[in-house]
Every structure is written in structure tokens, then in C-alpha cells.
Motif scaffolding. Sequence first.
Motif, short mmCIF file in Angstrom:
data_model
loop_
_atom_site.label_atom_id
_atom_site.label_comp_id
_atom_site.label_asym_id
_atom_site.label_seq_id
_atom_site.Cartn_x
_atom_site.Cartn_y
_atom_site.Cartn_z
N GLU A 231 8.26 4.01 20.95
CA GLU A 231 8.10 5.45 20.81
C GLU A 231 8.11 5.82 19.34
O GLU A 231 9.07 5.58 18.62
CB GLU A 231 9.22 6.18 21.56
CG GLU A 231 9.18 5.93 23.07
CD GLU A 231 10.35 6.56 23.78
OE1 GLU A 231 11.10 7.30 23.11
OE2 GLU A 231 10.51 6.32 24.97
N GLY A 232 7.04 6.38 18.87
CA GLY A 232 6.94 6.78 17.48
C GLY A 232 6.58 5.64 16.55
O GLY A 232 6.45 5.83 15.35
N ALA A 233 6.39 4.41 17.09
CA ALA A 233 6.06 3.27 16.24
C ALA A 233 4.56 3.11 16.13
O ALA A 233 3.78 3.63 16.93
CB ALA A 233 6.67 1.99 16.83
N ASP A 234 4.13 2.37 15.12
CA ASP A 234 2.72 2.06 14.94
C ASP A 234 2.36 0.97 15.93
O ASP A 234 2.73 -0.19 15.77
CB ASP A 234 2.49 1.59 13.50
CG ASP A 234 1.05 1.14 13.26
OD1 ASP A 234 0.21 1.37 14.16
OD2 ASP A 234 0.78 0.58 12.19
N GLU A 240 -1.86 -5.79 9.53
CA GLU A 240 -0.70 -5.44 8.73
C GLU A 240 -0.31 -3.98 9.00
O GLU A 240 -1.12 -3.08 8.85
CB GLU A 240 -1.00 -5.60 7.23
CG GLU A 240 -1.24 -7.05 6.82
CD GLU A 240 -1.39 -7.18 5.31
OE1 GLU A 240 -1.20 -6.15 4.61
OE2 GLU A 240 -1.72 -8.28 4.84
N ARG A 241 0.94 -3.81 9.44
CA ARG A 241 1.43 -2.45 9.61
C ARG A 241 1.97 -1.97 8.27
O ARG A 241 2.73 -2.67 7.61
CB ARG A 241 2.54 -2.42 10.67
CG ARG A 241 2.04 -2.65 12.07
CD ARG A 241 3.17 -2.50 13.10
NE ARG A 241 4.08 -3.64 13.08
CZ ARG A 241 5.34 -3.56 12.72
NH1 ARG A 241 5.85 -2.42 12.31
NH2 ARG A 241 6.10 -4.63 12.75
N LYS A 242 1.59 -0.78 7.88
CA LYS A 242 1.95 -0.30 6.55
C LYS A 242 3.38 0.21 6.48
O LYS A 242 3.99 0.19 5.43
CB LYS A 242 0.97 0.80 6.11
CG LYS A 242 -0.46 0.28 5.94
CD LYS A 242 -1.39 1.40 5.47
CE LYS A 242 -2.81 0.89 5.28
NZ LYS A 242 -3.72 1.97 4.83
N LYS A 243 3.87 0.72 7.59
CA LYS A 243 5.18 1.34 7.57
C LYS A 243 6.18 0.52 8.38
O LYS A 243 5.86 0.00 9.44
CB LYS A 243 5.11 2.76 8.15
CG LYS A 243 4.24 3.72 7.32
CD LYS A 243 4.19 5.08 7.97
CE LYS A 243 3.32 6.05 7.17
NZ LYS A 243 3.22 7.37 7.81
N ARG A 244 7.38 0.44 7.86
CA ARG A 244 8.47 -0.20 8.58
C ARG A 244 8.91 0.73 9.69
O ARG A 244 9.04 1.94 9.50
CB ARG A 244 9.61 -0.47 7.61
CG ARG A 244 10.73 -1.35 8.13
CD ARG A 244 11.63 -1.77 6.97
NE ARG A 244 12.70 -2.65 7.42
CZ ARG A 244 13.92 -2.22 7.72
NH1 ARG A 244 14.22 -0.94 7.59
NH2 ARG A 244 14.85 -3.07 8.11
#
Length: 517
Positions: A231-234, A240-244
Motif C-alpha cells: 500500500e503506497g509502495a512503488d 530500479e525503484r527510485k524511492k525507498r
Amino acid sequence: MSTRHLPEAPGAPRADVCLLMEGSYPYVAGGVSTWTHDLIRSHADLTFHVVALVADRSTRKLAYELPDNVTGLTHVYLQDPPAGPLWQPGAGRLTAALEGPLARLQQGGGLPEVAEVLRLLAARRGRIGKRTLLNSEDAFRMVVRMCRSALSDASFLEYFWGSRALMSGLFATLLVPMPQARVYHAVSTGYAGLFAARARLETGRPALLTEHGIYTNERRIEILMAEWLFEGADTSLALERKKRDLRDLWLDTFASYSKACYDACDRIITLYGGNQEFQRRQGADPAKLTVVPNGIDYAGYSKVVRDPAPRPPTIALIGRVVPIKDVKTYIRAAAILREDIPDLKAMILGPLEEDPGYVEECRTIVKHLGLEQTVIFAGRVKLTDWLGRVDAIALTSVSEAQPLVILEAGASGVPTVATDVGSCSELLMGRPDEEPPLGAGGAVTPLASPLDTARELRALLLDRPWRDRCSRAIAERVARHYDKVAIDRIYRAIYDEHIAMPDRPTLPDAAVLREGS
């Protein structure tokens, strides 16, 4: 099942070995728990204290009657640390001091951070708990600051509950009274490994680790399968996911605990060489690494007699009915196999109580595919009563280490079709240095492939000469390399070596640990 009343720490006598068990022995049957129970019974002249790290304080039923040489049983309630007083003097200073090491543990820290947290809690242990560390206004402010620093783009509500769950387990593990022992032996990393690191720092006694599976890899699978963490995650498929995000918080925290455990332990044991590459990647010192395979009672299992009575062709999945065993693939394979073998019986032999929701999903698939007369949920059974009536077993797990069921069935002359996980290929096909080569003891298939599983099971069921060759090969391989008598001697030598070690300095400062790393 009744058992003796066993004292918890610190009232229990000092044990030779303190076993650290997370989510397994003595309350969950099978696999690692069976290995642990046999280990204790095999060293009857040593005393053991068991630390059971469990989720909460709900009543649990013992899955094993504890042997007489178990002299204490301590519980760590990971979701419910000790409450502590309503108010603690200096709580604001304490939470402010804890903030740094706690934040680093959520971002790939290790033993220095664990030592720093322990040092801050040590003087207050017995007088502090979740009321101060989790429920106070000072703790809330600390979490707000940590969220802004670690996951500034995440939902604070998601971070709050995720971080709270992680810190609950951490504080529960670090605040429970420490059982006294000559050696501390963790049977996984995670919170059990964290306890081993704490024991080494606080007591100066040696710590050992036996990893059946790589804990961080198994947690990664569970975390990536956990819908609430998305929930709310990429959730894109980008390389490559840009945000942790919240997944990283969990994964990095368990990686920190693994690193702390690896650094604290004197010996890091695993079941086969393939696991050692994962351990080295996660920071384990190669000089500490040792391979000790699982062993089984070859003499006992090899005496299983084939049932001469006429019966339908029979396969079995032996294990807990939980997602990591991918029982659904086994059920779908049985549906495919039944097309060629209408009277097939596909047994599921293992506990049903661990994940009732998943069990119900499996039963629904059985009903949807019309397999009610084919797939039978037998629950927990005495395996030697069944192996004489089974022609082949299937193991469809998405993660394993060195499955005991392949060895137990193999000693009985029952071949296996298994997914290519852990050491399954090595068990069934032989190690590269096997001399002379014994040949296949079954077959290896890709993950989540009912068609491949069904095809290999069909070959074993319908081609009797092939099944006989596989039966002979796997029985001989188990006799040569996996007899528990030899494995017990190895563990006894390890225990004797570390029991004899002198005490070492306790709880060094975090700065000293960093300089030495």
C-alpha cells in the motif's frame, strides 16, 4: 501433550547449550523443529535451555514433549514486549539517544548498533518497557523524526505501524531476562540471531549459528508476497525503484540483524555449499563458515517395508500447509496427473493449523478441480507409517534449505520430484564430487510448474524400472552422506570445543566494534 514445568530465565540452572528458536520448536512441528528435537535427544548428557521467540502471549500447545535434558524454557513475545512502568525518569534523553542506532538498524546497520542499543537499555532492564519505548510521547516524536529521515515520501501512518512492529520485536528480544548457558546456538538469523548477538555481547560466551535456509531470503519472499506492505509502495516492474519504501525498511532491518549475528557468532554453519555464497554476500566472515548437512535416522527409515497390499498409485507432499510450500502447485499437478492415472491418490501429510486461511484456499482449489476423491489432507502423521504406501513424493516449495523429507523418504527408497531450490538438486542428483556417481534419485523441476511436476511424477509412477533405479540411488546416497550418527558426532565436537572456551569481555562500546570491523 503434557510436560514438566520448566523455569524461565533467570531461575533456570545454567545450561550447556541455549537454543534460540524463532517461530518453530517446540510449538510448530516438522522441518527445523524436528531437527532441533533430534539434536537435543542425541546429546542426552548435555543440558539445554530453549528460548522460544513467538508472536504473542496466546496459549500454545506443545508439538513435542520436551526431553528430560531440557532444563528451562524462556519465551520472547515479539509483538508484546514487557510493559514497564507508566513513567520512566529520563525517558526523553533515552529515546533521543536510541534514535541514532535504531535508525541505522533500519538502514543496514549491524553489531555496533545492537551493542549501542543494549548499552542504553542495560541499566534500565527490568524497569523499562513498551510504555516508554513505544507508547510514550517521546517515543512518538522519535518515530516522527526517523520517518522524515528514512522515508520522507512514505505515508507516516504506514511507517509508524511498520516501524512499531519492527521495534516491538527488537525490544522484546533485548529486554527479556538472559538465560545462562555455556554456548548460545541460534537456528536462524532474524530475531533468534539478534538474541545470539545479544548473548555474545552480554555474557562473553560463544555463539553459534545454524542456518537451514537463508533467513533474509525467506523474509524477502514473504515481504514481497505481503499485500499490506504494498500500500503506497512503488509496485511497478521497473528494474530500479527510485524511492525507498516500506519494503526496504523491513528488508534492511532484517539484513542488519543478520549482519549482527554473523559478526557475533564464532561458527556459522549451513547445510550445503550453495548457502555460503549468500552468507558471504551478507557480510559473513568466510573463515567462520562451515558446512554440516542434515542427518536422518537412516537405520530407522531404511527398515520401512513396502506395503504389499494392492492400492492405487500414490504420491505425497510431506510438510506444513503454508504458502512457502506452494501446496497449490502440487494440487494442480495432481489434477494434470489424474488425467493419465484416474485412480491416483495425492496425499498431503503435514500440519494444517499454522495458516488456516491458506489451508482453506487449498481446499477450495481441490473442490473447484473436482479432486475431493484424489487429494486427501491427512494432517500430521507418523511418517514411517506412510512411506511404505507411497510411490513418490513431491516437494513444490518456493524456498528450502536441505529438506529432511527428501532424506527420510530416500532412506525408505521413495524417490522425490522437487523444485530447484536449496540443496534439492544436490540431494537428488548428487554432489559434483560424488564418486562413483549414483545417478538420479528423482527429478528436479522449475518453480511453480504444475505441468513439469506432473510429468516427472508420471514417469516415476508409470515406469517401474526408472522408479526402481531412482529408489536405489537415493537410498545409497542417504546412507553414504546423510546418516545422522555421523552428523551427531560433528555437532558434538563443535559443542565440546565451544563449551571449553574461556569467557570473553562483554558488551564493548559500539565505537570499539566499528574499529574492529
